[in-house]
Write a protein that holds these residues in place. Structure first.
Motif, PDB file in Angstrom:
ATOM      1  N   VAL A  85       6.587  -2.139 -32.974  1.00 42.02           N
ATOM      2  CA  VAL A  85       6.960  -2.092 -31.559  1.00 42.02           C
ATOM      3  C   VAL A  85       8.476  -2.177 -31.421  1.00 42.02           C
ATOM      4  O   VAL A  85       9.141  -2.863 -32.188  1.00 42.02           O
ATOM      5  CB  VAL A  85       6.268  -3.198 -30.728  1.00 42.02           C
ATOM      6  CG1 VAL A  85       4.772  -3.031 -30.737  1.00 42.02           C
ATOM      7  CG2 VAL A  85       6.649  -4.572 -31.204  1.00 42.02           C
ATOM      8  N   ARG A  86       9.011  -1.442 -30.435  1.00 43.65           N
ATOM      9  CA  ARG A  86      10.455  -1.454 -30.171  1.00 43.65           C
ATOM     10  C   ARG A  86      10.760  -1.914 -28.756  1.00 43.65           C
ATOM     11  O   ARG A  86      11.924  -2.051 -28.396  1.00 43.65           O
ATOM     12  CB  ARG A  86      11.053  -0.058 -30.364  1.00 43.65           C
ATOM     13  CG  ARG A  86      10.860   0.508 -31.743  1.00 43.65           C
ATOM     14  CD  ARG A  86      11.657   1.778 -31.976  1.00 43.65           C
ATOM     15  NE  ARG A  86      11.479   2.762 -30.924  1.00 43.65           N
ATOM     16  CZ  ARG A  86      12.097   3.942 -30.892  1.00 43.65           C
ATOM     17  NH1 ARG A  86      12.912   4.275 -31.853  1.00 43.65           N
ATOM     18  NH2 ARG A  86      11.889   4.786 -29.916  1.00 43.65           N
ATOM     19  N   VAL A  87       9.734  -2.108 -27.936  1.00 45.41           N
ATOM     20  CA  VAL A  87       9.921  -2.532 -26.549  1.00 45.41           C
ATOM     21  C   VAL A  87       9.094  -3.783 -26.313  1.00 45.41           C
ATOM     22  O   VAL A  87       8.290  -4.183 -27.153  1.00 45.41           O
ATOM     23  CB  VAL A  87       9.513  -1.407 -25.559  1.00 45.41           C
ATOM     24  CG1 VAL A  87      10.431  -0.202 -25.704  1.00 45.41           C
ATOM     25  CG2 VAL A  87       8.066  -0.992 -25.756  1.00 45.41           C
ATOM     26  N   ALA A  93      12.293   1.297 -19.567  1.00 43.69           N
ATOM     27  CA  ALA A  93      12.165   2.287 -20.638  1.00 43.69           C
ATOM     28  C   ALA A  93      12.005   3.671 -20.036  1.00 43.69           C
ATOM     29  O   ALA A  93      11.964   3.828 -18.808  1.00 43.69           O
ATOM     30  CB  ALA A  93      10.972   1.921 -21.521  1.00 43.69           C
ATOM     31  N   ILE A 128       8.047  -1.834 -18.153  1.00 44.39           N
ATOM     32  CA  ILE A 128       6.901  -2.313 -18.922  1.00 44.39           C
ATOM     33  C   ILE A 128       6.454  -3.641 -18.314  1.00 44.39           C
ATOM     34  O   ILE A 128       7.240  -4.588 -18.233  1.00 44.39           O
ATOM     35  CB  ILE A 128       7.260  -2.461 -20.406  1.00 44.39           C
ATOM     36  CG1 ILE A 128       7.643  -1.098 -20.957  1.00 44.39           C
ATOM     37  CG2 ILE A 128       6.098  -3.067 -21.186  1.00 44.39           C
ATOM     38  CD1 ILE A 128       8.143  -1.097 -22.372  1.00 44.39           C
ATOM     39  N   PRO A 132       1.499  -5.932 -25.460  1.00 45.24           N
ATOM     40  CA  PRO A 132       0.937  -4.727 -26.071  1.00 45.24           C
ATOM     41  C   PRO A 132      -0.547  -4.898 -26.382  1.00 45.24           C
ATOM     42  O   PRO A 132      -1.047  -6.010 -26.496  1.00 45.24           O
ATOM     43  CB  PRO A 132       1.738  -4.608 -27.369  1.00 45.24           C
ATOM     44  CG  PRO A 132       2.039  -6.029 -27.746  1.00 45.24           C
ATOM     45  CD  PRO A 132       2.242  -6.755 -26.432  1.00 45.24           C
ATOM     46  N   TRP A 147       1.159   0.039 -23.845  1.00 43.38           N
ATOM     47  CA  TRP A 147       1.901  -0.821 -22.925  1.00 43.38           C
ATOM     48  C   TRP A 147       1.510  -0.464 -21.504  1.00 43.38           C
ATOM     49  O   TRP A 147       1.386   0.703 -21.175  1.00 43.38           O
ATOM     50  CB  TRP A 147       3.406  -0.616 -23.085  1.00 43.38           C
ATOM     51  CG  TRP A 147       3.927  -1.045 -24.422  1.00 43.38           C
ATOM     52  CD1 TRP A 147       4.112  -0.251 -25.523  1.00 43.38           C
ATOM     53  CD2 TRP A 147       4.294  -2.358 -24.807  1.00 43.38           C
ATOM     54  NE1 TRP A 147       4.587  -0.999 -26.562  1.00 43.38           N
ATOM     55  CE2 TRP A 147       4.707  -2.301 -26.154  1.00 43.38           C
ATOM     56  CE3 TRP A 147       4.321  -3.585 -24.155  1.00 43.38           C
ATOM     57  CZ2 TRP A 147       5.142  -3.422 -26.854  1.00 43.38           C
ATOM     58  CZ3 TRP A 147       4.756  -4.695 -24.855  1.00 43.38           C
ATOM     59  CH2 TRP A 147       5.158  -4.612 -26.184  1.00 43.38           C
ATOM     60  N   GLU A 162       3.005   3.820 -27.197  1.00 44.06           N
ATOM     61  CA  GLU A 162       4.429   3.768 -27.547  1.00 44.06           C
ATOM     62  C   GLU A 162       4.801   4.888 -28.510  1.00 44.06           C
ATOM     63  O   GLU A 162       5.928   5.386 -28.471  1.00 44.06           O
ATOM     64  CB  GLU A 162       4.781   2.411 -28.169  1.00 44.06           C
ATOM     65  CG  GLU A 162       6.253   2.270 -28.463  1.00 44.06           C
ATOM     66  CD  GLU A 162       6.658   0.875 -28.926  1.00 44.06           C
ATOM     67  OE1 GLU A 162       7.851   0.688 -29.190  1.00 44.06           O
ATOM     68  OE2 GLU A 162       5.804  -0.024 -29.033  1.00 44.06           O
ATOM     69  N   TYR A 168       8.081   8.248 -31.678  1.00 42.21           N
ATOM     70  CA  TYR A 168       7.937   7.310 -30.569  1.00 42.21           C
ATOM     71  C   TYR A 168       7.940   8.127 -29.288  1.00 42.21           C
ATOM     72  O   TYR A 168       8.737   9.057 -29.139  1.00 42.21           O
ATOM     73  CB  TYR A 168       9.092   6.298 -30.544  1.00 42.21           C
ATOM     74  CG  TYR A 168       8.961   5.208 -31.575  1.00 42.21           C
ATOM     75  CD1 TYR A 168       8.251   4.051 -31.289  1.00 42.21           C
ATOM     76  CD2 TYR A 168       9.531   5.334 -32.834  1.00 42.21           C
ATOM     77  CE1 TYR A 168       8.127   3.038 -32.230  1.00 42.21           C
ATOM     78  CE2 TYR A 168       9.402   4.334 -33.787  1.00 42.21           C
ATOM     79  CZ  TYR A 168       8.689   3.182 -33.477  1.00 42.21           C
ATOM     80  OH  TYR A 168       8.550   2.192 -34.415  1.00 42.21           O
ATOM     81  N   VAL A 170       8.155   6.460 -26.300  1.00 42.60           N
ATOM     82  CA  VAL A 170       8.782   5.554 -25.337  1.00 42.60           C
ATOM     83  C   VAL A 170      10.004   4.943 -26.008  1.00 42.60           C
ATOM     84  O   VAL A 170       9.956   4.592 -27.178  1.00 42.60           O
ATOM     85  CB  VAL A 170       7.773   4.439 -24.945  1.00 42.60           C
ATOM     86  CG1 VAL A 170       8.436   3.343 -24.174  1.00 42.60           C
ATOM     87  CG2 VAL A 170       6.602   5.016 -24.193  1.00 42.60           C
ATOM     88  N   GLU A 171      11.107   4.826 -25.246  1.00 45.14           N
ATOM     89  CA  GLU A 171      12.287   4.139 -25.766  1.00 45.14           C
ATOM     90  C   GLU A 171      12.871   3.221 -24.696  1.00 45.14           C
ATOM     91  O   GLU A 171      12.802   3.526 -23.504  1.00 45.14           O
ATOM     92  CB  GLU A 171      13.350   5.130 -26.236  1.00 45.14           C
ATOM     93  CG  GLU A 171      14.013   5.923 -25.136  1.00 45.14           C
ATOM     94  CD  GLU A 171      15.058   6.911 -25.650  1.00 45.14           C
ATOM     95  OE1 GLU A 171      15.354   6.906 -26.862  1.00 45.14           O
ATOM     96  OE2 GLU A 171      15.564   7.689 -24.825  1.00 45.14           O
ATOM     97  N   LYS A 172      13.419   2.092 -25.139  1.00 47.86           N
ATOM     98  CA  LYS A 172      14.039   1.145 -24.238  1.00 47.86           C
ATOM     99  C   LYS A 172      15.332   1.733 -23.700  1.00 47.86           C
ATOM    100  O   LYS A 172      16.093   2.366 -24.429  1.00 47.86           O
ATOM    101  CB  LYS A 172      14.329  -0.155 -24.998  1.00 47.86           C
ATOM    102  CG  LYS A 172      14.946  -1.244 -24.163  1.00 47.86           C
ATOM    103  CD  LYS A 172      15.139  -2.493 -24.984  1.00 47.86           C
ATOM    104  CE  LYS A 172      15.800  -3.570 -24.153  1.00 47.86           C
ATOM    105  NZ  LYS A 172      15.958  -4.814 -24.914  1.00 47.86           N
TER     106      LYS A 172
END
Length: 174
Positions: A85-87, A93, A128, A132, A147, A162, A168, A170-172
């Motif tokens: 996970v990155r978020v 995002a 978000i 998760p 998410w 995500e 990916y 989705v990105e922050k």
């Protein structure tokens, strides 16, 4: 005794006294020893959070810099066969690489044919608000991390993946 020998004797005596004086040990003041602080140790129960010292000592001046901490989601969540996970909840995002396809927003965090609420194009921004959730895909052996998002500040809500094992979705936002 002639004056030259008297003078020679006086100079010789002076030289002997000078040599003797220089070979004598000298008294030199010694500095006061500085007290070194003795560290004190306290045994804490497991799980007790560590608090920074109120009075920094020599050890705190040379301590290594703190390592970056992971957010609560990142350190506690594990979804086998899914990308890390990155978020996390609370992040703003956007939809990122979808290869021109829209990202599906689903009513539940699962991949089924009839739960798509809306599809959002690349670049769409959202918040978000939940997750998760790990959703294994038995046919492929992979998993999605879902998410819950809110589009347009309190408008449409739903679940998005995500990413997959390659990209990916989705990105922050910075």
């Amino acid at each position: 005794m002639n004056p030259i020998s008297r003078r020679f004797r006086s100079l010789s005596l002076l030289a002997v006294l000078l040599i003797f004086a220089c070979s004598m040990p000298r008294l030199v003041p010694t500095p006061e020893p500085r007290p070194t602080p003795t560290p004190t140790w306290t045994l804490l129960p497991l799980g007790t959070p560590l608090q920074p010292s109120e009075t920094p000592g020599p050890a705190s001046e040379t301590a290594a810099p703190a390592s970056p901490t992971l957010g609560p989601t990142q350190e506690a969540f594990n979804c086998p066969n899914a990308p890390p996970v990155r978020v996390q909840v609370g992040d703003r995002a956007r939809v990122t690489f979808t290869d021109g396809l829209a990202l599906r927003v689903r009513s539940e965090p699962e991949v089924t044919g009839n739960n798509v609420v809306v599809q959002i194009p690349e670049g769409t921004e959202f918040e978000i608000i939940g997750g998760p959730v790990c959703a294994p895909i038995p046919e492929t052996g992979s998993s999605f991390v879902f998410w819950m998002i809110s589009i347009n500040q309190g408008g449409t809500t739903g679940w998005v993946a995500e990413g997959d094992s390659v990209n990916y979705y989705v990105e922050k936002l910075p």
